[in-house]
Design a protein around this motif. Structure first.
Motif, PDB file in Angstrom:
ATOM      1  N   GLN A   1       0.063   6.328  -2.995  1.00 42.11           N
ATOM      2  CA  GLN A   1       0.650   5.140  -2.387  1.00 42.11           C
ATOM      3  C   GLN A   1       0.208   3.873  -3.124  1.00 42.11           C
ATOM      4  O   GLN A   1       1.016   2.968  -3.388  1.00 42.11           O
ATOM      5  CB  GLN A   1       0.252   5.059  -0.914  1.00 42.11           C
ATOM      6  CG  GLN A   1       0.748   3.817  -0.194  1.00 42.11           C
ATOM      7  CD  GLN A   1       2.265   3.748  -0.116  1.00 42.11           C
ATOM      8  OE1 GLN A   1       2.937   4.785  -0.172  1.00 42.11           O
ATOM      9  NE2 GLN A   1       2.801   2.546  -0.006  1.00 42.11           N
ATOM     10  N   ALA A   2      -1.080   3.797  -3.472  1.00 41.07           N
ATOM     11  CA  ALA A   2      -1.575   2.640  -4.218  1.00 41.07           C
ATOM     12  C   ALA A   2      -0.909   2.531  -5.580  1.00 41.07           C
ATOM     13  O   ALA A   2      -0.569   1.434  -6.046  1.00 41.07           O
ATOM     14  CB  ALA A   2      -3.087   2.735  -4.372  1.00 41.07           C
ATOM     15  N   LEU A   3      -0.692   3.672  -6.240  1.00 37.93           N
ATOM     16  CA  LEU A   3      -0.017   3.660  -7.538  1.00 37.93           C
ATOM     17  C   LEU A   3       1.409   3.148  -7.412  1.00 37.93           C
ATOM     18  O   LEU A   3       1.884   2.383  -8.262  1.00 37.93           O
ATOM     19  CB  LEU A   3      -0.029   5.059  -8.143  1.00 37.93           C
ATOM     20  CG  LEU A   3      -1.313   5.483  -8.846  1.00 37.93           C
ATOM     21  CD1 LEU A   3      -1.241   6.959  -9.238  1.00 37.93           C
ATOM     22  CD2 LEU A   3      -1.567   4.633 -10.074  1.00 37.93           C
ATOM     23  N   ARG A   4       2.127   3.572  -6.362  1.00 44.52           N
ATOM     24  CA  ARG A   4       3.502   3.099  -6.179  1.00 44.52           C
ATOM     25  C   ARG A   4       3.541   1.581  -5.976  1.00 44.52           C
ATOM     26  O   ARG A   4       4.374   0.881  -6.540  1.00 44.52           O
ATOM     27  CB  ARG A   4       4.151   3.825  -4.988  1.00 44.52           C
ATOM     28  CG  ARG A   4       4.572   5.258  -5.288  1.00 44.52           C
ATOM     29  CD  ARG A   4       5.472   5.805  -4.189  1.00 44.52           C
ATOM     30  NE  ARG A   4       4.761   5.929  -2.918  1.00 44.52           N
ATOM     31  CZ  ARG A   4       4.104   7.009  -2.530  1.00 44.52           C
ATOM     32  NH1 ARG A   4       4.067   8.082  -3.328  1.00 44.52           N
ATOM     33  NH2 ARG A   4       3.489   7.060  -1.355  1.00 44.52           N
ATOM     34  N   GLU A   5       2.605   1.088  -5.162  1.00 45.01           N
ATOM     35  CA  GLU A   5       2.569  -0.358  -4.925  1.00 45.01           C
ATOM     36  C   GLU A   5       2.218  -1.123  -6.201  1.00 45.01           C
ATOM     37  O   GLU A   5       2.796  -2.181  -6.485  1.00 45.01           O
ATOM     38  CB  GLU A   5       1.551  -0.662  -3.828  1.00 45.01           C
ATOM     39  CG  GLU A   5       1.954  -0.123  -2.467  1.00 45.01           C
ATOM     40  CD  GLU A   5       0.881  -0.349  -1.427  1.00 45.01           C
ATOM     41  OE1 GLU A   5      -0.206  -0.849  -1.807  1.00 45.01           O
ATOM     42  OE2 GLU A   5       1.120  -0.039  -0.244  1.00 45.01           O
ATOM     43  N   MET A   6       1.284  -0.579  -6.981  1.00 48.86           N
ATOM     44  CA  MET A   6       0.891  -1.266  -8.217  1.00 48.86           C
ATOM     45  C   MET A   6       2.010  -1.215  -9.242  1.00 48.86           C
ATOM     46  O   MET A   6       2.196  -2.155 -10.022  1.00 48.86           O
ATOM     47  CB  MET A   6      -0.386  -0.651  -8.772  1.00 48.86           C
ATOM     48  CG  MET A   6      -1.600  -0.876  -7.873  1.00 48.86           C
ATOM     49  SD  MET A   6      -3.129  -0.254  -8.579  1.00 48.86           S
ATOM     50  CE  MET A   6      -3.364  -1.441  -9.888  1.00 48.86           C
TER      51      MET A   6
ATOM     52  N   VAL B   1       7.225  -6.597 -11.659  1.00 46.78           N
ATOM     53  CA  VAL B   1       7.408  -8.050 -11.583  1.00 46.78           C
ATOM     54  C   VAL B   1       6.687  -8.752 -12.717  1.00 46.78           C
ATOM     55  O   VAL B   1       7.185  -9.703 -13.317  1.00 46.78           O
ATOM     56  CB  VAL B   1       6.901  -8.573 -10.222  1.00 46.78           C
ATOM     57  CG1 VAL B   1       6.985 -10.091 -10.167  1.00 46.78           C
ATOM     58  CG2 VAL B   1       7.702  -7.951  -9.097  1.00 46.78           C
ATOM     59  N   LEU B   2       5.476  -8.262 -13.058  1.00 46.28           N
ATOM     60  CA  LEU B   2       4.662  -8.944 -14.060  1.00 46.28           C
ATOM     61  C   LEU B   2       5.167  -8.715 -15.466  1.00 46.28           C
ATOM     62  O   LEU B   2       5.103  -9.600 -16.304  1.00 46.28           O
ATOM     63  CB  LEU B   2       3.208  -8.472 -13.952  1.00 46.28           C
ATOM     64  CG  LEU B   2       2.468  -8.883 -12.677  1.00 46.28           C
ATOM     65  CD1 LEU B   2       1.070  -8.293 -12.691  1.00 46.28           C
ATOM     66  CD2 LEU B   2       2.398 -10.384 -12.557  1.00 46.28           C
TER      67      LEU B   2
END
Length: 415
Positions: free
Chosen positions: A252-257, A263-264
């Motif tokens: 889940q953290a990987l998907r959010e990152m 965007v970046l």
């Protein structure tokens, strides 16, 4: 690495600069006093006015120039009244007299119109010009005189032309000042926007690099948590469930990152997708600088072997050395340069020091933000960067970076 572009403490406080308007007022004041010193004896001795009257009227007209900077309408009224009274007091029975406007009166009115035009604009200057023309023509019509009509007309025409020319010059000067002020303001705004853009780009780049490093670590956590039950088949069900939760949380953290990374990242900058440079590439960076013709000596490169510290700290170290060497090539070409690495406890000190440049270098347009980028790099990992001019014309950049960012952050929390 020139002082004008690299920063550093100046040798002393900046000298106060006198504004152009102060100089202009001072020059105008000197001219007004000089004119009054001439007008009083001319009106009294040459034109035959009573001394007291010559003094009062000359002082009133010249004094209106000083009043013009704070009370323009009062200055116009005083000057035009003084002009009319000077025409009345001047002898008009001499056919050869310069009448109704004498030379000193003409100069005084021109100075006043110039001051009003520059200080308050064309409307106020035009009011003074029109008021002076009305006063002069009124005196010519109302006062009986023996001066030939052609002489009076010529005098009035000369008065209108000279004062009108003074108004035109004043308006040109005012417009030039306004345009110059606008250009200075636009340059200041452009410089501020450029500085903000450079800092924003550097922060975005740092954010991308942080994401890349953290995403790599999170991927390892996810893989290890997912395969733990296969690598250790005798695990208790509770541990298997815990590892499954760790794997799900890391995914889940990987998907959010990855969404943040979308965007970046700029799709046009494909080079950002390459592995980020770290400890191992710092010696390569120094070697490439030597191949480019720089006189670079390095000490303590062995401290960078075998992963001297965390990946984030390695990226910051590479970027700081890269920017420091780039500044040498831009601001001190040909200067001998020394790069030194020292380690004390959990910190690595990087010193990039160059001697005086072999020749004077013109300022590089658009520069001056590399040091800001270094400070941003160091602050990300909890380090610091100091820089300044050296005796003899050289320059030094000194960066102190914690080798293990996580440990350093925990130490700061404890403190």
């Amino acid at each position: 690495m020139a002082k004008s572009k690299r920063g550093g403490d100046p040798d002393g406080p900046p000298r106060p600069q006198v504004k152009p308007v102060v100089w202009a007022a001072a020059v105008l004041g000197v001219l007004a006093l000089s004119l009054m010193a001439v007008a009083i004896p001319v009106n009294a001795a040459v034109l035959g006015m009573p001394v007291v009257l010559a003094f009062l009227l000359s002082t009133a007209q010249v004094g209106s120039i000083g009043i013009a900077f704070v009370r323009p309408q009062a200055a116009i009224a005083i000057s035009c009244a003084a002009l009319f009274l000077l025409a009345l007091a001047a002898p008009s029975d001499d056919p050869a007299a310069i009448w109704p406007v004498s030379v000193t009166t003409l100069i005084g009115q021109a100075l006043l119109i110039s001051a009003l035009g520059v200080r308050w604009g064309w409307q106020t200057g035009l009011q003074c010009w029109f008021g002076g023309a009305v006063a002069a023509n009124g005196a010519a019509v109302l006062v009986p005189h023996a001066v030939a009509a052609i002489s009076v007309v010529g005098n009035l025409f000369l008065f209108g032309a000279v004062t009108g020319g003074a108004l035109g010059i004043a308006l040109v000067v005012r417009q030039w000042r306004q345009i110059s002020a606008q250009l200075v303001q636009e340059r200041r705004l452009t410089s501020d926007e450029h500085a903000k853009r450079v800092i924003a780009e550097e922060k975005t780049r740092i954010a991308r690099e942080l994401h890349d490093v953290i995403a790599h670590s999170m991927s390892l956590i996810s893989v290890q948590a997912t395969t733990a039950q296969y690598r250790h088949p005798n695990l208790e069900p509770a541990l298997v469930a815990e590892f499954d939760e760790m794997a799900a949380a890391s995914r889940q953290a990987l998907r959010e990152m990855r969404s943040v990374l979308g965007v970046l990242r700029d799709d046009r900058s494909g080079g950002e997708l390459l592995p980020q440079p770290g400890w191992a590439r710092v010696p390569e960076l120094i070697d490439s600088a030597r191949r480019a013709g720089m006189d670079v000596t390095a000490h303590g490169e062995e401290l960078l072997e075998d992963g001297a510290g965390s990946e984030i700290a390695g990226i910051s170290a590479f970027r700081i050395v890269q920017e420091a060497l780039s500044n040498v090539t831009r601001h001190a070409p040909g200067a001998p340069t020394e790069v030194q690495f020292t380690r004390s406890g959990g910190e690595l000190t990087i010193v990039v020091r160059n001697g005086a440049p072999e020749r004077a270098v013109s300022p590089v347009p658009g520069g001056g933000h590399g040091l800001v980028g270094m400070q941003e790099r160091a602050s990300v990992v909890g380090g610091s960067v100091h820089f300044g001019q050296l005796d003899g014309g050289g320059y030094e950049v000194r960066a102190v970076l914690p080798l293990h960012v996580g440990d350093d952050a925990r130490e700061r929390e404890v403190r």
